[in-house]
Design a protein around this motif. Structure first.
Motif, PDB file in Angstrom:
ATOM      1  N   GLU A 224       1.451  -1.141   0.160  1.00  0.00           N
ATOM      2  CA  GLU A 224       0.062   0.257  -0.255  1.00  0.00           C
ATOM      3  C   GLU A 224       0.914   1.315   0.241  1.00  0.00           C
ATOM      4  OE1 GLU A 224      -3.981   0.258   0.984  1.00  0.00           O
ATOM      5  OE2 GLU A 224      -2.987  -1.445  -0.626  1.00  0.00           O
ATOM      6  N   PRO A 225       0.344   2.377  -0.489  1.00  0.00           N
ATOM      7  CA  PRO A 225       1.165   3.732  -0.611  1.00  0.00           C
ATOM      8  C   PRO A 225       1.105   4.288   0.450  1.00  0.00           C
ATOM      9  CG  PRO A 225      -1.613   3.248  -1.544  1.00  0.00           C
ATOM     10  CD  PRO A 225      -0.824   2.576  -1.470  1.00  0.00           C
ATOM     11  N   ASN A 226       2.033   4.732   0.819  1.00  0.00           N
ATOM     12  CA  ASN A 226       2.408   5.733   2.669  1.00  0.00           C
ATOM     13  C   ASN A 226       2.601   4.530   3.703  1.00  0.00           C
ATOM     14  OD1 ASN A 226       1.338   7.806   0.969  1.00  0.00           O
ATOM     15  ND2 ASN A 226      -0.496   7.597   1.065  1.00  0.00           N
ATOM     16  N   THR A 227       2.704   3.740   3.365  1.00  0.00           N
ATOM     17  CA  THR A 227       3.194   2.646   4.478  1.00  0.00           C
ATOM     18  C   THR A 227       4.884   2.197   4.266  1.00  0.00           C
ATOM     19  OG1 THR A 227       2.964   0.638   2.787  1.00  0.00           O
ATOM     20  CG2 THR A 227       1.571   1.360   3.834  1.00  0.00           C
ATOM     21  N   ASP A 228       5.243   2.208   5.929  1.00  0.00           N
ATOM     22  CA  ASP A 228       6.953   1.319   5.643  1.00  0.00           C
ATOM     23  C   ASP A 228       7.408   0.868   5.201  1.00  0.00           C
ATOM     24  OD1 ASP A 228       4.944  -0.755   7.020  1.00  0.00           O
ATOM     25  OD2 ASP A 228       5.988  -0.791   8.959  1.00  0.00           O
ATOM     26  N   LEU A 229       6.061   0.188   4.509  1.00  0.00           N
ATOM     27  CA  LEU A 229       6.814  -1.299   3.661  1.00  0.00           C
ATOM     28  C   LEU A 229       6.898  -0.661   2.593  1.00  0.00           C
ATOM     29  CD1 LEU A 229       7.056  -4.061   3.534  1.00  0.00           C
ATOM     30  CD2 LEU A 229       4.725  -4.998   3.285  1.00  0.00           C
ATOM     31  N   ARG A 230       6.107  -0.054   1.466  1.00  0.00           N
ATOM     32  CA  ARG A 230       6.271   1.015   0.362  1.00  0.00           C
ATOM     33  C   ARG A 230       7.501   1.222   0.197  1.00  0.00           C
ATOM     34  NH1 ARG A 230       3.509   1.638  -3.834  1.00  0.00           N
ATOM     35  NH2 ARG A 230       4.050   2.625  -5.709  1.00  0.00           N
ATOM     36  N   ALA A 231       7.693   2.369   1.607  1.00  0.00           N
ATOM     37  CA  ALA A 231       8.266   3.599   1.536  1.00  0.00           C
ATOM     38  C   ALA A 231      10.487   2.593   2.053  1.00  0.00           C
ATOM     39  CB  ALA A 231       8.745   4.177   3.053  1.00  0.00           C
ATOM     40  N   VAL A 232      10.301   1.289   2.355  1.00  0.00           N
ATOM     41  CA  VAL A 232      11.633   0.597   2.572  1.00  0.00           C
ATOM     42  C   VAL A 232      11.667   0.135   1.561  1.00  0.00           C
ATOM     43  CG1 VAL A 232      12.928  -1.115   3.532  1.00  0.00           C
ATOM     44  CG2 VAL A 232      11.602   0.460   4.508  1.00  0.00           C
ATOM     45  N   SER A 233      10.622  -0.181   0.377  1.00  0.00           N
ATOM     46  CA  SER A 233      11.013  -1.706  -0.805  1.00  0.00           C
ATOM     47  C   SER A 233      11.509  -0.236  -2.124  1.00  0.00           C
ATOM     48  CB  SER A 233       9.465  -2.142  -0.802  1.00  0.00           C
ATOM     49  OG  SER A 233       8.986  -3.132  -0.418  1.00  0.00           O
ATOM     50  N   ASP A 234      11.135   0.896  -1.548  1.00  0.00           N
ATOM     51  CA  ASP A 234      11.438   1.951  -2.581  1.00  0.00           C
ATOM     52  C   ASP A 234      13.036   2.358  -2.297  1.00  0.00           C
ATOM     53  OD1 ASP A 234       8.425   1.148  -4.070  1.00  0.00           O
ATOM     54  OD2 ASP A 234       8.066   3.461  -3.901  1.00  0.00           O
ATOM     55  N   GLY A 235      12.836   2.003  -1.327  1.00  0.00           N
ATOM     56  CA  GLY A 235      14.341   2.278  -0.881  1.00  0.00           C
ATOM     57  C   GLY A 235      14.886   3.473  -0.181  1.00  0.00           C
ATOM     58  N   PHE A 236      13.508   4.227   0.453  1.00  0.00           N
ATOM     59  CA  PHE A 236      13.719   5.311   1.474  1.00  0.00           C
ATOM     60  C   PHE A 236      13.580   4.840   2.694  1.00  0.00           C
ATOM     61  CE2 PHE A 236      11.174   6.500  -2.581  1.00  0.00           C
ATOM     62  CZ  PHE A 236      11.665   8.530  -2.523  1.00  0.00           C
ATOM     63  N   VAL A 237      14.517   5.655   3.897  1.00  0.00           N
ATOM     64  CA  VAL A 237      14.304   5.394   5.258  1.00  0.00           C
ATOM     65  C   VAL A 237      12.440   5.547   5.541  1.00  0.00           C
ATOM     66  CG1 VAL A 237      14.945   6.052   7.268  1.00  0.00           C
ATOM     67  CG2 VAL A 237      16.421   5.504   5.560  1.00  0.00           C
ATOM     68  N   SER A 238      12.157   4.946   6.492  1.00  0.00           N
ATOM     69  CA  SER A 238      10.527   4.569   6.657  1.00  0.00           C
ATOM     70  C   SER A 238      11.168   5.772   8.323  1.00  0.00           C
ATOM     71  CB  SER A 238      10.191   4.047   6.816  1.00  0.00           C
ATOM     72  OG  SER A 238      10.057   2.987   7.284  1.00  0.00           O
ATOM     73  N   VAL A 239      10.397   5.725   9.146  1.00  0.00           N
ATOM     74  CA  VAL A 239      10.006   6.893  10.514  1.00  0.00           C
ATOM     75  C   VAL A 239       8.262   6.958  10.060  1.00  0.00           C
ATOM     76  CG1 VAL A 239      10.638   8.643  11.498  1.00  0.00           C
ATOM     77  CG2 VAL A 239      12.100   8.168   9.931  1.00  0.00           C
ATOM     78  N   THR A 240       8.274   5.931  11.266  1.00  0.00           N
ATOM     79  CA  THR A 240       6.750   5.523  11.520  1.00  0.00           C
ATOM     80  C   THR A 240       6.571   6.408  12.650  1.00  0.00           C
ATOM     81  OG1 THR A 240       6.454   3.911  10.244  1.00  0.00           O
ATOM     82  CG2 THR A 240       4.722   4.302  11.579  1.00  0.00           C
ATOM     83  N   PRO A 241       5.558   7.355  13.236  1.00  0.00           N
ATOM     84  CA  PRO A 241       5.669   7.506  14.794  1.00  0.00           C
ATOM     85  C   PRO A 241       4.350   6.534  15.301  1.00  0.00           C
ATOM     86  CG  PRO A 241       4.718   9.269  12.902  1.00  0.00           C
ATOM     87  CD  PRO A 241       5.316   8.081  12.540  1.00  0.00           C
ATOM     88  N   MET A 242       3.822   6.212  16.204  1.00  0.00           N
ATOM     89  CA  MET A 242       3.525   4.659  16.702  1.00  0.00           C
ATOM     90  C   MET A 242       3.289   5.367  18.202  1.00  0.00           C
ATOM     91  SD  MET A 242       4.739   2.047  14.793  1.00  0.00           S
ATOM     92  CE  MET A 242       4.183   0.783  15.435  1.00  0.00           C
ATOM     93  N   SER A 243       2.271   4.999  18.634  1.00  0.00           N
ATOM     94  CA  SER A 243       1.136   5.492  19.895  1.00  0.00           C
ATOM     95  C   SER A 243       0.638   3.975  20.514  1.00  0.00           C
ATOM     96  CB  SER A 243      -0.150   6.062  19.696  1.00  0.00           C
ATOM     97  OG  SER A 243      -0.663   6.795  20.417  1.00  0.00           O
ATOM     98  N   LEU A 244       1.589   3.885  21.808  1.00  0.00           N
ATOM     99  CA  LEU A 244       1.003   3.300  22.673  1.00  0.00           C
ATOM    100  C   LEU A 244      -1.247   2.955  23.170  1.00  0.00           C
ATOM    101  CD1 LEU A 244       3.667   2.597  24.980  1.00  0.00           C
ATOM    102  CD2 LEU A 244       2.633   0.940  24.462  1.00  0.00           C
ATOM    103  N   ASP A 245      -0.983   4.130  22.456  1.00  0.00           N
ATOM    104  CA  ASP A 245      -2.759   4.139  22.269  1.00  0.00           C
ATOM    105  C   ASP A 245      -3.831   3.000  21.700  1.00  0.00           C
ATOM    106  OD1 ASP A 245      -5.834   4.422  22.559  1.00  0.00           O
ATOM    107  OD2 ASP A 245      -5.365   6.485  22.552  1.00  0.00           O
ATOM    108  N   TRP A 246      -3.827   1.649  22.134  1.00  0.00           N
ATOM    109  CA  TRP A 246      -4.431   1.171  21.154  1.00  0.00           C
ATOM    110  C   TRP A 246      -5.760   1.174  20.678  1.00  0.00           C
ATOM    111  CZ3 TRP A 246      -2.063  -4.697  21.967  1.00  0.00           C
ATOM    112  CH2 TRP A 246      -0.766  -4.609  21.908  1.00  0.00           C
TER     113      TRP A 246
END
Ligand code: MN
Length: 267
Positions: A224-246
């Motif tokens: 999917e576009p705009n995902t960490d997986l896509r970014a890295v597959s395209d040769g970018f470093v991915s930075v994902t802000p995460m939250s513990l609020d599930w």
């Protein structure tokens, strides 16, 4: 906590690959330019232990000499390492948790299994700014470009510390394991929804008995576009802000209404 980058910090380095893993030395060397570094890491590999902590057993810690920095090996999991460092070793005087650099990606649902990411979660729970860092091989075992991770971190750790660290938030960073000159940049990307396909394998042992193996290799494919997986597959470093609020906030009202509508609208 906050958006500032203090000139002096007490920094904890941990991981889930064990204290002798190559990524820990790379991360510790970069971090040393930013403050006082202490390493507390598992005494052996604990990958995919998630956010487990040791509850029914004692935790033993021994100082490790010869790594060129203050380092301790802990017989627990990454969450134990963070809490030992925070509560026992540093008495809460901790400004930054850096977890990694994991040998392998923590993309998509990996984040929920990862001990590397769990250490950053635990840092955030303790109110400490926390970042998980992983080196994402495209096919495991693939070539590990530690030098790429080293250079990207040297150039960007300062910028990362200017990012906001609100309560219960942390960052998950994946650096593609490719030559530094091939890295196309840095993307802020959401967590992808999966990485693996068909990863449960049936095999036979020498006696003809079936056994099963899972998660033995990751094969990254564009997602999917705009995902960490896509970014890295395209040769970018991915930075994902995460939250513990599930909490799925958008479901609170909807679920509440459906639940209480039983009395007025019997099925
Ligand atoms: Mn690992």
């Amino acid at each position: 906590m906050g958006g500032y980058a203090p000139t002096y910090m007490r920094i904890l380095i941990t991981n889930d690959d064990g204290i002798l893993a190559p990524g820990i030395a790379v991360l510790a060397n970069v971090a040393a330019d930013f403050g006082d570094v202490v390493v507390v890491a598992p005494d052996r590999e604990r990958s995919a232990c998630g956010h487990a902590f040791t509850m029914r057993n004692p935790i033993r810690v021994r100082e490790v000499e010869g790594l060129g920095l203050e380092a301790y090996a802990c017989d627990g999991v990454p969450t134990d390492c963070v809490n030992f460092a925070y509560y026992q070793l540093l008495n809460g005087e901790l400004d930054l948790v850096l977890s990694g650099i994991n040998s392998g990606p923590n993309l998509g649902f990996d984040a929920t299994y990862s001990g590397t990411v769990a250490a950053a979660m635990e840092g955030a729970i303790n109110g400490v700014r926390s970042i998980a860092v992983s080196l994402a091989m495209f096919v495991e075992p693939g070539p590990a470009y530690w030098d790429t991770a080293d250079r990207w971190l040297r150039e960007n750790l300062g910028a990362m510390l200017r990012m906001p660290f609100p309560e219960l938030a942390f960052y998950n960073v994946n650096i593609p394991s490719i030559a530094y000159d091939e890295v196309r940049g840095t993307r802020f990307a959401r967590m992808g929804l999966r990485v693996y396909e068909n990863r449960f394998e049936k095999r036979l042992d020498p006696y003809g008995n079936a056994y099963y193996w899972q998660g033995s290799s990751a094969h990254m494919q564009a997602a999917e576009p705009n995902t960490d997986l896509r970014a890295v597959s395209d040769g970018f470093v991915s930075v994902t802000p995460m939250s513990l609020d599930w909490t799925r906030h958008t479901s609170l009202d909807e679920a509440h209404q459906a639940f209480f509508s039983r009395s007025s609208q019997p099925v």
